[in-house]
Design a protein around this motif. Structure first.
Motif, PDB file in Angstrom:
ATOM      1  N   ALA A 180       0.838  -1.207   0.000  1.00  0.00           N
ATOM      2  CA  ALA A 180       0.000   0.000   0.000  1.00  0.00           C
ATOM      3  C   ALA A 180       0.868   1.249   0.000  1.00  0.00           C
ATOM      4  O   ALA A 180       0.615   2.205  -0.752  1.00  0.00           O
ATOM      5  CB  ALA A 180      -0.934  -0.019   1.211  1.00  0.00           C
ATOM      6  N   GLY A 181       1.904   1.264   0.841  1.00  0.00           N
ATOM      7  CA  GLY A 181       2.801   2.414   0.891  1.00  0.00           C
ATOM      8  C   GLY A 181       3.554   2.613  -0.415  1.00  0.00           C
ATOM      9  O   GLY A 181       3.715   3.736  -0.898  1.00  0.00           O
ATOM     10  N   ILE A 195     -12.451   2.608  -8.605  1.00  0.00           N
ATOM     11  CA  ILE A 195     -11.423   1.614  -8.936  1.00  0.00           C
ATOM     12  C   ILE A 195     -10.811   1.046  -7.660  1.00  0.00           C
ATOM     13  O   ILE A 195     -10.626  -0.172  -7.513  1.00  0.00           O
ATOM     14  CB  ILE A 195     -10.338   2.240  -9.822  1.00  0.00           C
ATOM     15  N   SER A 196     -10.505   1.930  -6.719  1.00  0.00           N
ATOM     16  CA  SER A 196      -9.819   1.519  -5.492  1.00  0.00           C
ATOM     17  C   SER A 196     -10.685   0.590  -4.640  1.00  0.00           C
ATOM     18  O   SER A 196     -10.284  -0.536  -4.320  1.00  0.00           O
ATOM     19  CB  SER A 196      -9.437   2.761  -4.687  1.00  0.00           C
ATOM     20  N   LEU A 197     -11.875   1.052  -4.270  1.00  0.00           N
ATOM     21  CA  LEU A 197     -12.714   0.284  -3.355  1.00  0.00           C
ATOM     22  C   LEU A 197     -13.298  -0.954  -4.020  1.00  0.00           C
ATOM     23  O   LEU A 197     -13.490  -1.984  -3.364  1.00  0.00           O
ATOM     24  CB  LEU A 197     -13.851   1.157  -2.819  1.00  0.00           C
ATOM     25  N   GLY A 198     -13.585  -0.866  -5.311  1.00  0.00           N
ATOM     26  CA  GLY A 198     -14.145  -2.011  -6.011  1.00  0.00           C
ATOM     27  C   GLY A 198     -13.129  -3.113  -6.218  1.00  0.00           C
ATOM     28  O   GLY A 198     -13.298  -4.234  -5.775  1.00  0.00           O
ATOM     29  N   THR A 199     -12.019  -2.784  -6.849  1.00  0.00           N
ATOM     30  CA  THR A 199     -11.042  -3.806  -7.240  1.00  0.00           C
ATOM     31  C   THR A 199     -10.371  -4.470  -6.037  1.00  0.00           C
ATOM     32  O   THR A 199     -10.293  -5.690  -5.956  1.00  0.00           O
ATOM     33  CB  THR A 199      -9.967  -3.186  -8.150  1.00  0.00           C
ATOM     34  N   ALA A 232       0.281 -13.165  -3.752  1.00  0.00           N
ATOM     35  CA  ALA A 232       0.517 -12.345  -4.948  1.00  0.00           C
ATOM     36  C   ALA A 232      -0.736 -11.551  -5.321  1.00  0.00           C
ATOM     37  O   ALA A 232      -0.656 -10.357  -5.653  1.00  0.00           O
ATOM     38  CB  ALA A 232       0.948 -13.231  -6.120  1.00  0.00           C
ATOM     39  N   LEU A 233      -1.900 -12.192  -5.239  1.00  0.00           N
ATOM     40  CA  LEU A 233      -3.153 -11.491  -5.533  1.00  0.00           C
ATOM     41  C   LEU A 233      -3.482 -10.459  -4.466  1.00  0.00           C
ATOM     42  O   LEU A 233      -4.027  -9.392  -4.766  1.00  0.00           O
ATOM     43  CB  LEU A 233      -4.295 -12.494  -5.670  1.00  0.00           C
ATOM     44  N   TRP A 234      -3.160 -10.770  -3.219  1.00  0.00           N
ATOM     45  CA  TRP A 234      -3.406  -9.811  -2.146  1.00  0.00           C
ATOM     46  C   TRP A 234      -2.548  -8.557  -2.351  1.00  0.00           C
ATOM     47  O   TRP A 234      -3.025  -7.440  -2.160  1.00  0.00           O
ATOM     48  CB  TRP A 234      -3.111 -10.436  -0.783  1.00  0.00           C
ATOM     49  N   CYS A 235      -1.297  -8.762  -2.727  1.00  0.00           N
ATOM     50  CA  CYS A 235      -0.401  -7.620  -2.995  1.00  0.00           C
ATOM     51  C   CYS A 235      -0.911  -6.816  -4.185  1.00  0.00           C
ATOM     52  O   CYS A 235      -0.896  -5.576  -4.157  1.00  0.00           O
ATOM     53  CB  CYS A 235       1.023  -8.111  -3.270  1.00  0.00           C
ATOM     54  N   LEU A 236      -1.366  -7.520  -5.224  1.00  0.00           N
ATOM     55  CA  LEU A 236      -1.915  -6.833  -6.390  1.00  0.00           C
ATOM     56  C   LEU A 236      -3.132  -6.005  -5.996  1.00  0.00           C
ATOM     57  O   LEU A 236      -3.303  -4.866  -6.459  1.00  0.00           O
ATOM     58  CB  LEU A 236      -2.289  -7.853  -7.464  1.00  0.00           C
ATOM     59  N   GLY A 237      -3.984  -6.565  -5.137  1.00  0.00           N
ATOM     60  CA  GLY A 237      -5.148  -5.828  -4.665  1.00  0.00           C
ATOM     61  C   GLY A 237      -4.749  -4.556  -3.938  1.00  0.00           C
ATOM     62  O   GLY A 237      -5.348  -3.487  -4.151  1.00  0.00           O
ATOM     63  N   GLN A 238      -3.745  -4.646  -3.069  1.00  0.00           N
ATOM     64  CA  GLN A 238      -3.279  -3.466  -2.342  1.00  0.00           C
ATOM     65  C   GLN A 238      -2.726  -2.405  -3.297  1.00  0.00           C
ATOM     66  O   GLN A 238      -2.979  -1.206  -3.135  1.00  0.00           O
ATOM     67  CB  GLN A 238      -2.185  -3.862  -1.341  1.00  0.00           C
ATOM     68  N   ILE A 239      -1.971  -2.841  -4.297  1.00  0.00           N
ATOM     69  CA  ILE A 239      -1.383  -1.892  -5.248  1.00  0.00           C
ATOM     70  C   ILE A 239      -2.475  -1.172  -6.041  1.00  0.00           C
ATOM     71  O   ILE A 239      -2.464   0.056  -6.163  1.00  0.00           O
ATOM     72  CB  ILE A 239      -0.407  -2.626  -6.192  1.00  0.00           C
ATOM     73  N   ILE A 240      -3.436  -1.942  -6.564  1.00  0.00           N
ATOM     74  CA  ILE A 240      -4.526  -1.327  -7.330  1.00  0.00           C
ATOM     75  C   ILE A 240      -5.385  -0.436  -6.421  1.00  0.00           C
ATOM     76  O   ILE A 240      -5.865   0.618  -6.833  1.00  0.00           O
ATOM     77  CB  ILE A 240      -5.395  -2.405  -8.000  1.00  0.00           C
ATOM     78  N   GLY A 241      -5.563  -0.862  -5.170  1.00  0.00           N
ATOM     79  CA  GLY A 241      -6.396  -0.100  -4.247  1.00  0.00           C
ATOM     80  C   GLY A 241      -5.789   1.219  -3.820  1.00  0.00           C
ATOM     81  O   GLY A 241      -6.499   2.215  -3.646  1.00  0.00           O
ATOM     82  N   TRP A 242      -4.462   1.263  -3.660  1.00  0.00           N
ATOM     83  CA  TRP A 242      -3.828   2.460  -3.108  1.00  0.00           C
ATOM     84  C   TRP A 242      -3.167   3.356  -4.140  1.00  0.00           C
ATOM     85  O   TRP A 242      -2.927   4.533  -3.867  1.00  0.00           O
ATOM     86  CB  TRP A 242      -2.817   2.058  -2.039  1.00  0.00           C
ATOM     87  N   LEU A 243      -2.868   2.827  -5.329  1.00  0.00           N
ATOM     88  CA  LEU A 243      -2.251   3.657  -6.364  1.00  0.00           C
ATOM     89  C   LEU A 243      -3.107   4.870  -6.743  1.00  0.00           C
ATOM     90  O   LEU A 243      -2.580   5.967  -6.953  1.00  0.00           O
ATOM     91  CB  LEU A 243      -1.968   2.800  -7.610  1.00  0.00           C
ATOM     92  N   PRO A 244      -4.444   4.736  -6.827  1.00  0.00           N
ATOM     93  CA  PRO A 244      -5.254   5.904  -7.212  1.00  0.00           C
ATOM     94  C   PRO A 244      -5.449   6.942  -6.110  1.00  0.00           C
ATOM     95  O   PRO A 244      -5.899   8.054  -6.396  1.00  0.00           O
ATOM     96  CB  PRO A 244      -6.622   5.281  -7.572  1.00  0.00           C
ATOM     97  N   VAL A 245      -5.126   6.594  -4.857  1.00  0.00           N
ATOM     98  CA  VAL A 245      -5.437   7.493  -3.738  1.00  0.00           C
ATOM     99  C   VAL A 245      -4.761   8.863  -3.874  1.00  0.00           C
ATOM    100  O   VAL A 245      -5.409   9.900  -3.658  1.00  0.00           O
ATOM    101  CB  VAL A 245      -5.083   6.821  -2.396  1.00  0.00           C
ATOM    102  N   LEU A 260       3.306   5.795  -2.879  1.00  0.00           N
ATOM    103  CA  LEU A 260       4.532   6.504  -3.246  1.00  0.00           C
ATOM    104  C   LEU A 260       4.605   6.675  -4.763  1.00  0.00           C
ATOM    105  O   LEU A 260       4.913   7.757  -5.275  1.00  0.00           O
ATOM    106  CB  LEU A 260       5.741   5.721  -2.742  1.00  0.00           C
ATOM    107  N   THR A 261       4.292   5.600  -5.489  1.00  0.00           N
ATOM    108  CA  THR A 261       4.294   5.648  -6.949  1.00  0.00           C
ATOM    109  C   THR A 261       3.231   6.611  -7.473  1.00  0.00           C
ATOM    110  O   THR A 261       3.494   7.428  -8.362  1.00  0.00           O
ATOM    111  CB  THR A 261       4.049   4.244  -7.533  1.00  0.00           C
ATOM    112  N   GLY A 262       2.020   6.514  -6.904  1.00  0.00           N
ATOM    113  CA  GLY A 262       0.945   7.408  -7.318  1.00  0.00           C
ATOM    114  C   GLY A 262       1.280   8.867  -7.056  1.00  0.00           C
ATOM    115  O   GLY A 262       0.998   9.741  -7.895  1.00  0.00           O
ATOM    116  N   SER A 263       1.916   9.149  -5.917  1.00  0.00           N
ATOM    117  CA  SER A 263       2.284  10.521  -5.576  1.00  0.00           C
ATOM    118  C   SER A 263       3.309  11.067  -6.565  1.00  0.00           C
ATOM    119  O   SER A 263       3.252  12.239  -6.968  1.00  0.00           O
ATOM    120  CB  SER A 263       2.859  10.568  -4.156  1.00  0.00           C
TER     121      SER A 263
END
Length: 430
Positions: free
Chosen positions: A267-268, A297-301, A313-326, A272-275
């Motif tokens: 998530a962090g 996108i964040s809350l749904g995916t 791996a899927l859990w990490c992907l979920g965190q990345i997709i969830g937090w990248l748009p924030v 960081l990437t999104g920022s």
């Protein structure tokens, strides 16, 4: 854009932002180390959680008045005084620790004082950032602030754990106090805030009347109010997710503490990437649309990927997709607030925003934990949970948390769709 001109235009902002971020890192390290210390002494998750509750309670209860005080008082003096009180609380912890008198109850009390100081300081700091930032750089500087917050989230547990293991609580506190001295000196000697008209500050009003004027502004400017209520719903789902995540990962055979740490760190890294991307990209054509679509996108995916995912791996992907748009949501919301709300009203309005937008966080945290323990896990462990539910969410401890993730996904999607429909009727231009 010429980098030399950029640095020249943002010189004051860069000084304040960088030194305050450094101080925030030191404070976050101390908070994390105190969590380790309390858990080491008590072995109680509840007593450890009280640290956060004591810090957050003044923020929720007093924010509505903090902005009124901020608008009445000199912003720089407010920040200096609040920083000093926070540092004195840290010195008190060190003194009690050195005399072997430190107890959890002392930390709870000091955390409440720290929380109160942060409640008063934040609106003053937000307005100060507006005062020293040219309008054309609002999106870029918002991205920079989001970037530093993300970096602090990633680094503070690593640094705090290393220092705590190497030199104990004292070494963490010494680093925290050093960062305070640097930030205090930079603010005192290196930052000059421009004067603003006191016409809107309404210095003749009482504290309650001044606070009410912030609420009145929100009532009269429904775009801002709708955005705040939308983010309150988002915060409810996100905080419930935070409460559910450990119950989802820790009991699983392919889970545990290390996997939880990896998934959480994703998530962090995503933020960081999104920022970083926000600081590089041009402003969007429709900021309102960006806000609700990124949250959809964040809350749904994220919630659905974790609910139905079986591998880290899927859990990490979920965190990345969830937090990248924030950071994209935060930057565009920040620009709308700063360009819409007059500077001399921002302290009051931001504080009312904090109360309305963030009161759902403790509520969501409680609901998330309650639903997992009292509803979802018992359902998945019963005969009713066999068959389709087991096929969807798995079996054993943690399956109820997966079921709750799915519920949160549905709730988050519904919130975004409903508010998206409402927000589409509004028009906003920089």
């Amino acid at each position: 854009m010429n980098m030399k001109n950029l640095i020249k235009d943002l010189k004051t902002f860069i000084i304040l932002w960088s030194t305050q971020s450094l101080s925030q890192l030191g404070s976050a390290m101390t908070s994390f180390a105190l969590t380790l210390w309390v858990y080491e002494k008590t072995g109680s998750a509840l007593q450890t959680a009280l640290l956060s509750i004591c810090s957050y309670a003044p923020y929720v209860l007093m924010s509505i008045f903090a902005g009124a005080l901020s608008d009445k008082w000199n912003k720089k003096k407010v920040m200096l005084v609040c920083d000093t009180f926070a540092a004195l609380c840290t010195v008190m912890v060190l003194a009690l620790l050195k005399t072997d008198l430190l107890k959890p109850v002392h930390i709870y009390g000091l955390n409440m004082i720290n929380g109160l100081m942060n409640t008063i300081q934040q609106p003053a700091s937000d307005v100060a950032m507006t005062m020293i930032t040219p309008k054309k750089y609002f999106q870029k500087t918002s991205g920079m602030r989001s970037f530093s917050n993300s970096l602090i989230t990633i680094l503070n547990p690593v640094f705090a754990t290393a220092l705590f293991a190497f030199g104990g609580m004292e070494s963490v506190i010494c680093v925290d106090l050093t960062t305070f001295v640097i930030a205090f000196g930079a603010l005192l000697f290196g930052v000059k805030l421009p004067a603003i008209s006191d016409e809107g500050a309404q210095s003749g009003l009482t504290l309650w009347e001044s606070a009410k004027s912030g609420l009145k502004y929100l009532r009269d400017h429904d775009l801002i109010l709708v955005l705040i209520l939308f983010l309150a719903g988002v915060n409810f789902v996100a905080s419930a997710f935070d409460a559910v995540l450990p119950a989802f990962i820790l009991p699983k055979e392919n889970g545990g503490e290390k996997v939880l740490g990896i998934v959480t760190s994703c998530a962090g890294i995503a933020m960081l990437t999104g920022s970083f991307l926000v600081t590089l990209l041009p402003k969007p054509r429709n900021r309102i649309r960006v806000i609700y679509l990124t949250m959809l996108i964040s809350l749904g995916t994220e919630n659905y990927l974790l609910a139905f995912g079986r591998t880290p791996a899927l859990w990490c992907l979920g965190q990345i997709i969830g937090w990248l748009p924030v950071p994209f949501m935060s930057a565009n919301l920040d620009v709308i607030l700063r360009t819409t709300i007059p500077v001399d009203m921002q302290g009051r309005v931001y504080s009312c925003r904090n109360t309305l937008q963030f009161f759902t966080i403790p509520l969501g945290t409680f609901i998330g934990g309650f639903m997992v323990d009292k509803v979802c896990e018992p359902v998945m462990a019963s005969d009713f949970g066999a068959g389709l539910l087991t096929a969807l969410f798995g079996s054993g401890k943690g399956a109820g948390a997966a079921m709750m993730m799915f519920i949160l996904g549905v709730a988050g999607t519904a919130i975004c769709l409903v508010f998206g429909r409402i927000l589409r009727k509004y028009r906003y231009t920089d």
